[in-house]
Design a protein around this motif. Sequence first.
Motif, short mmCIF file in Angstrom:
data_model
loop_
_atom_site.label_atom_id
_atom_site.label_comp_id
_atom_site.label_asym_id
_atom_site.label_seq_id
_atom_site.Cartn_x
_atom_site.Cartn_y
_atom_site.Cartn_z
N THR A 149 0.83 -1.00 -0.08
CA THR A 149 0.19 -0.61 -0.13
C THR A 149 1.18 1.56 0.09
OG1 THR A 149 -1.50 -1.41 1.67
CG2 THR A 149 -1.97 1.34 1.39
N GLN A 150 0.65 2.27 -0.60
CA GLN A 150 1.85 3.45 -0.71
C GLN A 150 -0.13 4.46 -1.51
OE1 GLN A 150 4.18 3.36 -4.71
NE2 GLN A 150 5.62 1.06 -3.82
N GLY A 151 0.41 5.39 -0.07
CA GLY A 151 -0.70 6.16 0.44
C GLY A 151 -1.87 5.45 0.48
N GLN A 152 -2.87 6.27 -0.23
CA GLN A 152 -4.12 5.20 -1.36
C GLN A 152 -4.44 4.56 -1.97
OE1 GLN A 152 -6.69 5.79 0.90
NE2 GLN A 152 -5.67 7.05 2.28
N LYS A 153 -3.34 3.75 -2.93
CA LYS A 153 -3.05 2.85 -3.55
C LYS A 153 -2.10 2.57 -3.78
CE LYS A 153 -1.34 6.49 -6.51
NZ LYS A 153 -0.75 6.60 -7.87
N LEU A 154 -2.63 0.82 -4.07
CA LEU A 154 -2.36 -0.09 -4.14
C LEU A 154 -1.71 -0.76 -5.28
CD1 LEU A 154 -2.16 -2.35 -2.25
CD2 LEU A 154 -4.22 -3.99 -2.78
N VAL A 155 0.22 -1.22 -4.66
CA VAL A 155 0.92 -1.24 -6.72
C VAL A 155 1.34 -2.11 -5.79
CG1 VAL A 155 3.08 0.60 -7.20
CG2 VAL A 155 0.94 1.48 -5.97
N MET A 156 1.51 -2.91 -7.61
CA MET A 156 1.95 -4.12 -7.42
C MET A 156 3.54 -4.08 -8.42
SD MET A 156 3.12 -7.16 -9.67
CE MET A 156 2.37 -6.99 -11.24
N THR A 157 4.46 -4.05 -7.70
CA THR A 157 5.72 -3.88 -8.47
C THR A 157 5.97 -4.98 -8.52
OG1 THR A 157 6.79 -2.12 -7.29
CG2 THR A 157 8.18 -3.71 -8.66
N ALA A 158 6.57 -5.32 -10.38
CA ALA A 158 7.37 -6.56 -10.67
C ALA A 158 8.72 -6.61 -10.83
CB ALA A 158 6.42 -6.75 -12.18
N ASN A 159 8.77 -7.81 -11.24
CA ASN A 159 10.59 -8.46 -11.33
C ASN A 159 10.93 -8.20 -12.51
OD1 ASN A 159 11.11 -9.22 -8.87
ND2 ASN A 159 10.11 -11.67 -9.79
N LEU A 160 10.11 -7.95 -13.98
CA LEU A 160 11.07 -8.02 -15.24
C LEU A 160 9.52 -7.06 -15.87
CD1 LEU A 160 11.22 -11.43 -16.85
CD2 LEU A 160 13.09 -9.59 -15.52
N SER A 161 9.03 -6.29 -16.53
CA SER A 161 8.50 -5.46 -17.19
C SER A 161 7.30 -6.25 -17.55
CB SER A 161 8.98 -4.55 -19.14
OG SER A 161 8.36 -3.60 -18.93
N HIS A 162 6.89 -5.49 -17.34
CA HIS A 162 5.15 -6.52 -17.82
C HIS A 162 4.72 -5.79 -19.03
CE1 HIS A 162 3.16 -2.87 -16.90
NE2 HIS A 162 3.43 -1.93 -16.17
N PHE A 163 5.45 -5.26 -20.28
CA PHE A 163 4.60 -5.35 -21.37
C PHE A 163 2.54 -5.19 -21.38
CE2 PHE A 163 8.41 -7.65 -22.20
CZ PHE A 163 9.15 -6.51 -22.50
N LEU A 164 2.12 -4.10 -20.78
CA LEU A 164 0.78 -3.94 -20.00
C LEU A 164 0.95 -2.66 -20.96
CD1 LEU A 164 -1.96 -5.14 -18.85
CD2 LEU A 164 -1.49 -3.10 -17.49
N LEU A 165 -0.43 -2.98 -21.78
CA LEU A 165 -0.78 -1.94 -23.04
C LEU A 165 -1.54 -0.47 -22.05
CD1 LEU A 165 -1.82 -3.32 -25.83
CD2 LEU A 165 0.94 -2.28 -25.96
N LYS A 166 -2.42 -0.05 -22.58
CA LYS A 166 -3.24 1.20 -22.32
C LYS A 166 -4.49 0.49 -21.17
CE LYS A 166 -2.51 5.60 -23.33
NZ LYS A 166 -3.16 6.94 -22.89
N HIS A 167 -4.52 -0.33 -21.06
CA HIS A 167 -6.30 -1.09 -20.57
C HIS A 167 -5.95 -1.23 -19.58
CE1 HIS A 167 -6.55 -1.34 -25.43
NE2 HIS A 167 -5.84 -1.99 -26.01
N SER A 168 -7.48 -1.45 -19.05
CA SER A 168 -7.64 -1.84 -17.75
C SER A 168 -8.01 -3.48 -17.29
CB SER A 168 -7.97 -0.91 -16.95
OG SER A 168 -8.17 -1.35 -15.29
#
Length: 141
Positions: free
Chosen positions: A54-73
């Motif tokens: 939890t970082q402030g009001q957000k829940l943040v996931m950090t990946a080991n490698l780049s996730h290559f996620l596009l803009k979609h949710s």
Amino acid sequence: LTFFRGVPDDLNQSCQVDSMEILLMALSAVAATCFCFSCLTGFHGRIAIADVSTQGQKLVMTANLSHFLLKHSPKVTFKGTENPSLDNSTWKVQKLNSFQLTLHGSRLNQVDTSMGHLIFQWPWAFVHTGLLHCPLLLWCL
């Protein structure tokens, strides 16, 4: 079995390989490697987790490698985090940078883990991940 066709010179004393054939083979090898990477990434659909916190009001996931996620949710699930609030829920994710995602879900309580995998539901990894702003689905065509 040879990869290159040797063309004899005018006196038929030596053979020469056309440099365009070498270039074509090198480009074909790079394209085949990218195709295999794209297919394996799409079928596997997992991202190894380095940290969820939890970082402030957000829940943040950090990946080991780049996730290559596009803009979609997309909707994702978690596996192997040993945290019941993550493993038993479906989450929507939003890209922060190439290694971090913001998690949006019904349970935004205190979550902290550094193990497990984020899993895209099949076949959505082909649509929501990609290279150079182009989904894996188009790279595989």
